[in-house]
Design a protein around this motif. Sequence first.
Motif, PDB file in Angstrom:
ATOM      1  N   ARG A   1     -47.179  24.598  58.978  1.00 51.89           N
ATOM      2  CA  ARG A   1     -47.970  25.490  59.822  1.00 51.89           C
ATOM      3  C   ARG A   1     -48.844  24.659  60.737  1.00 51.89           C
ATOM      4  O   ARG A   1     -49.455  23.691  60.319  1.00 51.89           O
ATOM      5  CB  ARG A   1     -48.836  26.411  58.953  1.00 51.89           C
ATOM      6  CG  ARG A   1     -48.059  26.987  57.767  1.00 51.89           C
ATOM      7  CD  ARG A   1     -48.814  28.128  57.134  1.00 51.89           C
ATOM      8  NE  ARG A   1     -48.774  29.293  58.014  1.00 51.89           N
ATOM      9  CZ  ARG A   1     -49.415  30.423  57.759  1.00 51.89           C
ATOM     10  NH1 ARG A   1     -50.159  30.532  56.700  1.00 51.89           N
ATOM     11  NH2 ARG A   1     -49.316  31.433  58.598  1.00 51.89           N
ATOM     12  N   ARG A   2     -48.884  25.065  62.014  1.00 50.25           N
ATOM     13  CA  ARG A   2     -49.732  24.336  62.954  1.00 50.25           C
ATOM     14  C   ARG A   2     -50.593  25.324  63.711  1.00 50.25           C
ATOM     15  O   ARG A   2     -50.072  26.190  64.429  1.00 50.25           O
ATOM     16  CB  ARG A   2     -48.880  23.485  63.887  1.00 50.25           C
ATOM     17  CG  ARG A   2     -48.610  22.118  63.271  1.00 50.25           C
ATOM     18  CD  ARG A   2     -47.693  21.265  64.112  1.00 50.25           C
ATOM     19  NE  ARG A   2     -46.292  21.674  63.954  1.00 50.25           N
ATOM     20  CZ  ARG A   2     -45.256  20.875  64.228  1.00 50.25           C
ATOM     21  NH1 ARG A   2     -45.468  19.657  64.648  1.00 50.25           N
ATOM     22  NH2 ARG A   2     -44.022  21.308  64.067  1.00 50.25           N
ATOM     23  N   GLN A   3     -51.906  25.187  63.514  1.00 49.25           N
ATOM     24  CA  GLN A   3     -52.839  26.125  64.119  1.00 49.25           C
ATOM     25  C   GLN A   3     -52.662  26.160  65.629  1.00 49.25           C
ATOM     26  O   GLN A   3     -52.574  25.120  66.262  1.00 49.25           O
ATOM     27  CB  GLN A   3     -54.279  25.697  63.788  1.00 49.25           C
ATOM     28  CG  GLN A   3     -55.311  26.723  64.202  1.00 49.25           C
ATOM     29  CD  GLN A   3     -56.713  26.320  63.809  1.00 49.25           C
ATOM     30  OE1 GLN A   3     -57.174  25.245  64.142  1.00 49.25           O
ATOM     31  NE2 GLN A   3     -57.379  27.177  63.077  1.00 49.25           N
ATOM     32  N   GLY A   4     -52.633  27.353  66.160  1.00 52.37           N
ATOM     33  CA  GLY A   4     -52.502  27.511  67.595  1.00 52.37           C
ATOM     34  C   GLY A   4     -51.071  27.457  68.096  1.00 52.37           C
ATOM     35  O   GLY A   4     -50.801  27.829  69.235  1.00 52.37           O
ATOM     36  N   ARG A   5     -50.131  27.008  67.243  1.00 55.16           N
ATOM     37  CA  ARG A   5     -48.735  26.901  67.691  1.00 55.16           C
ATOM     38  C   ARG A   5     -47.810  27.836  66.945  1.00 55.16           C
ATOM     39  O   ARG A   5     -47.076  28.608  67.560  1.00 55.16           O
ATOM     40  CB  ARG A   5     -48.252  25.452  67.554  1.00 55.16           C
ATOM     41  CG  ARG A   5     -49.007  24.507  68.473  1.00 55.16           C
ATOM     42  CD  ARG A   5     -48.450  23.110  68.405  1.00 55.16           C
ATOM     43  NE  ARG A   5     -47.016  23.073  68.695  1.00 55.16           N
ATOM     44  CZ  ARG A   5     -46.241  22.018  68.485  1.00 55.16           C
ATOM     45  NH1 ARG A   5     -46.776  20.925  67.992  1.00 55.16           N
ATOM     46  NH2 ARG A   5     -44.954  22.055  68.763  1.00 55.16           N
ATOM     47  N   GLY A   6     -47.857  27.793  65.615  1.00 53.92           N
ATOM     48  CA  GLY A   6     -46.971  28.674  64.865  1.00 53.92           C
ATOM     49  C   GLY A   6     -46.557  28.084  63.534  1.00 53.92           C
ATOM     50  O   GLY A   6     -47.069  27.047  63.113  1.00 53.92           O
ATOM     51  N   THR A   7     -45.616  28.755  62.880  1.00 57.70           N
ATOM     52  CA  THR A   7     -45.103  28.305  61.584  1.00 57.70           C
ATOM     53  C   THR A   7     -43.653  27.861  61.763  1.00 57.70           C
ATOM     54  O   THR A   7     -42.858  28.577  62.376  1.00 57.70           O
ATOM     55  CB  THR A   7     -45.189  29.445  60.556  1.00 57.70           C
ATOM     56  OG1 THR A   7     -46.545  29.883  60.462  1.00 57.70           O
ATOM     57  CG2 THR A   7     -44.706  28.986  59.194  1.00 57.70           C
ATOM     58  N   PHE A   8     -43.321  26.682  61.252  1.00 55.39           N
ATOM     59  CA  PHE A   8     -42.014  26.081  61.490  1.00 55.39           C
ATOM     60  C   PHE A   8     -41.299  25.759  60.180  1.00 55.39           C
ATOM     61  O   PHE A   8     -41.947  25.531  59.149  1.00 55.39           O
ATOM     62  CB  PHE A   8     -42.186  24.782  62.288  1.00 55.39           C
ATOM     63  CG  PHE A   8     -42.888  24.962  63.610  1.00 55.39           C
ATOM     64  CD1 PHE A   8     -42.159  25.071  64.782  1.00 55.39           C
ATOM     65  CD2 PHE A   8     -44.271  25.059  63.669  1.00 55.39           C
ATOM     66  CE1 PHE A   8     -42.803  25.258  66.000  1.00 55.39           C
ATOM     67  CE2 PHE A   8     -44.922  25.237  64.888  1.00 55.39           C
ATOM     68  CZ  PHE A   8     -44.190  25.338  66.052  1.00 55.39           C
TER      69      PHE A   8
ATOM     70  N   SER B   1     -49.374  43.941  54.880  1.00 50.96           N
ATOM     71  CA  SER B   1     -50.478  43.484  55.712  1.00 50.96           C
ATOM     72  C   SER B   1     -50.295  42.018  56.076  1.00 50.96           C
ATOM     73  O   SER B   1     -49.559  41.274  55.419  1.00 50.96           O
ATOM     74  CB  SER B   1     -51.802  43.655  54.988  1.00 50.96           C
ATOM     75  OG  SER B   1     -51.981  42.610  54.055  1.00 50.96           O
ATOM     76  N   GLN B   2     -51.023  41.605  57.097  1.00 51.15           N
ATOM     77  CA  GLN B   2     -50.925  40.220  57.544  1.00 51.15           C
ATOM     78  C   GLN B   2     -51.403  39.264  56.449  1.00 51.15           C
ATOM     79  O   GLN B   2     -50.839  38.181  56.290  1.00 51.15           O
ATOM     80  CB  GLN B   2     -51.770  40.039  58.817  1.00 51.15           C
ATOM     81  CG  GLN B   2     -51.657  38.665  59.430  1.00 51.15           C
ATOM     82  CD  GLN B   2     -52.360  38.566  60.776  1.00 51.15           C
ATOM     83  OE1 GLN B   2     -52.663  39.582  61.391  1.00 51.15           O
ATOM     84  NE2 GLN B   2     -52.615  37.350  61.233  1.00 51.15           N
TER      85      GLN B   2
ATOM     86  N   SER C   1     -44.356  35.246  64.254  1.00 54.95           N
ATOM     87  CA  SER C   1     -45.768  35.130  63.893  1.00 54.95           C
ATOM     88  C   SER C   1     -46.082  35.972  62.665  1.00 54.95           C
ATOM     89  O   SER C   1     -45.309  36.843  62.272  1.00 54.95           O
ATOM     90  CB  SER C   1     -46.640  35.573  65.058  1.00 54.95           C
ATOM     91  OG  SER C   1     -46.589  36.984  65.189  1.00 54.95           O
ATOM     92  N   GLU C   2     -47.218  35.702  62.062  1.00 55.82           N
ATOM     93  CA  GLU C   2     -47.638  36.453  60.883  1.00 55.82           C
ATOM     94  C   GLU C   2     -47.619  37.952  61.151  1.00 55.82           C
ATOM     95  O   GLU C   2     -47.149  38.735  60.331  1.00 55.82           O
ATOM     96  CB  GLU C   2     -49.048  36.031  60.472  1.00 55.82           C
ATOM     97  CG  GLU C   2     -49.153  34.602  60.013  1.00 55.82           C
ATOM     98  CD  GLU C   2     -50.576  34.259  59.609  1.00 55.82           C
ATOM     99  OE1 GLU C   2     -51.481  35.063  59.888  1.00 55.82           O
ATOM    100  OE2 GLU C   2     -50.777  33.204  58.996  1.00 55.82           O
ATOM    101  N   GLY C   3     -48.157  38.322  62.308  1.00 54.44           N
ATOM    102  CA  GLY C   3     -48.232  39.746  62.652  1.00 54.44           C
ATOM    103  C   GLY C   3     -46.850  40.375  62.754  1.00 54.44           C
ATOM    104  O   GLY C   3     -46.627  41.486  62.252  1.00 54.44           O
TER     105      GLY C   3
END
Lengths: 269, 269
Positions: free
Chosen positions: B96-103, B77-78, B66-68
């Motif tokens: 990128r898919r909101q609520g799921r993650g980055t692929f 920073s994020q 995740s970004e964090g």
Amino acid sequence: MLDTSFDALPAGGAQRRHEMERSGAGQAGSGRGGAVGFRPLYRQVYDTLLKRLADAVWQPGQILPSEGQLAAELGVSQGTVRKALDALTADSLLVRRQGRGTFVADHDDKQSVFRFFKLRPDGDGTGMPTSRVTAIAEAPASADERGRLDLARAARVVRIERVRLVDARLCVSETISVPASLFPGIAQIELPNTLYSLYAARFGITIATANERLKAVALGAREAGLLEVAEGTPALEIDRVAVDLEERPVEWRLSTCLTQEIHYLSVLR
Amino acid sequence: MLDTSFDALPAGGAQRRHEMERSGAGQAGSGRGGAVGFRPLYRQVYDTLLKRLADAVWQPGQILPSEGQLAAELGVSQGTVRKALDALTADSLLVRRQGRGTFVADHDDKQSVFRFFKLRPDGDGTGMPTSRVTAIAEAPASADERGRLDLARAARVVRIERVRLVDARLCVSETISVPASLFPGIAQIELPNTLYSLYAARFGITIATANERLKAVALGAREAGLLEVAEGTPALEIDRVAVDLEERPVEWRLSTCLTQEIHYLSVLR
DNA sequence: TAGTGGTCTAGACCACCAG
DNA sequence: TGGTGGTCTAGACCACTAG
């Protein structure tokens, strides 16, 4: 201000902003089923600025107010304005220069000529195109023209025929059709080499994107004569529909290109 | 961590970051004249992540941290991580898919097939391409191949010849050349329809961009036979060099396309 | 030196998705 | 319900340009 109901906001903009979003969403979503129709603030800023560009509030090459000024005027934070400006820049509608300001993109400068001109010399050379108009006249729109330009049955077009040279070498013959209603008097104007800057400066029409369909064809007698080669020579046919900021099709261009010494460049990302 | 000299930073990353930038700038700018060679932090993050993609640390389709998590790991920073991830997404390397993650972007899914395949049916139809390999063999690189792929004199290539069908209609004949050193054993593999997903999954090579040069030609006897039309038929010739994440030319493809019922689509922005 | 865009951060809240 | 990406803000500082 993004909405007619209030003016610039001081500092408490955040809460009112969200009301604004929801109200906007409510309007957009009314009548729709599950979709909420959420519309980010920066998108609204984008649309507001796009509208001003479409209405020619700012002329090509002209400087826009600074980020801070726009933010104050619209009642949003500078970061939100920046995001909208960045998006407009990505769409080639603005040009940003650090230390100087944000400017309306200009189709006239040297580098952006090639944004809509993809023919390049095989070897060396600048590949700079020049043009010679051979005919220009107004006429009733043909069925093809009505289809491409989304025109009514009675509509009229101005039809421009010209040949183009790349590095002083004859290689393109094309017919350009535009709705007569959008370009009043264009048939009486001395046409420049780059038509799109004329469209913007003289008729307030900015070309945003264009769709090209390419085919290989054998030259007919007429085109062969214009391009001074033998009939039947293979040529690249480019069928282009150009679209303005309001997504209206505003120009249809059918080009026939000799590709003995030039090629069509396409970059895939 | 963007630099080998230290690990993840707790909270005081800001000051060290600027030292990092300056040191980076110093390295990049050393030996150069006036240019400072300033390199933004998010650019360094971009390059770090790009390197991991090039090294196949994450496989296509796989989810990234995740970004964090990335922000913590890299000591930035994020928001900075986000800017890098957004840039990689704009370059079609991530999804990128909101609520799921980055692929990691996957060349295999239905919609992204058309990212590198621009031939479309004139009328209806999905335009989905299929392929039939007619020959595959390893050979010394020709002069053309050495030029396109930037190879040494003694280099060898694997040459693939195939025909392609669009909506089950024969319309493309092409020769594909890849450096044998980068694709060991490819001549012994059953080739899928979409080569680029094979390149990624089997050889760790991700195609980032491709340059295509288009010309109109008259078909020679050989191509005419393969495409089952008369010699001299006009055809679209596409000369493509595909480039990987490290900007190496890794594939040369010369395609000859019949355009009676299909066209090449190019969108200008 | 003043003003512009560019970068970076920290923190809040929202929309979306999955378990 | 918890975690992810998406939006928005406020404020600091940096790089660049021009007068």
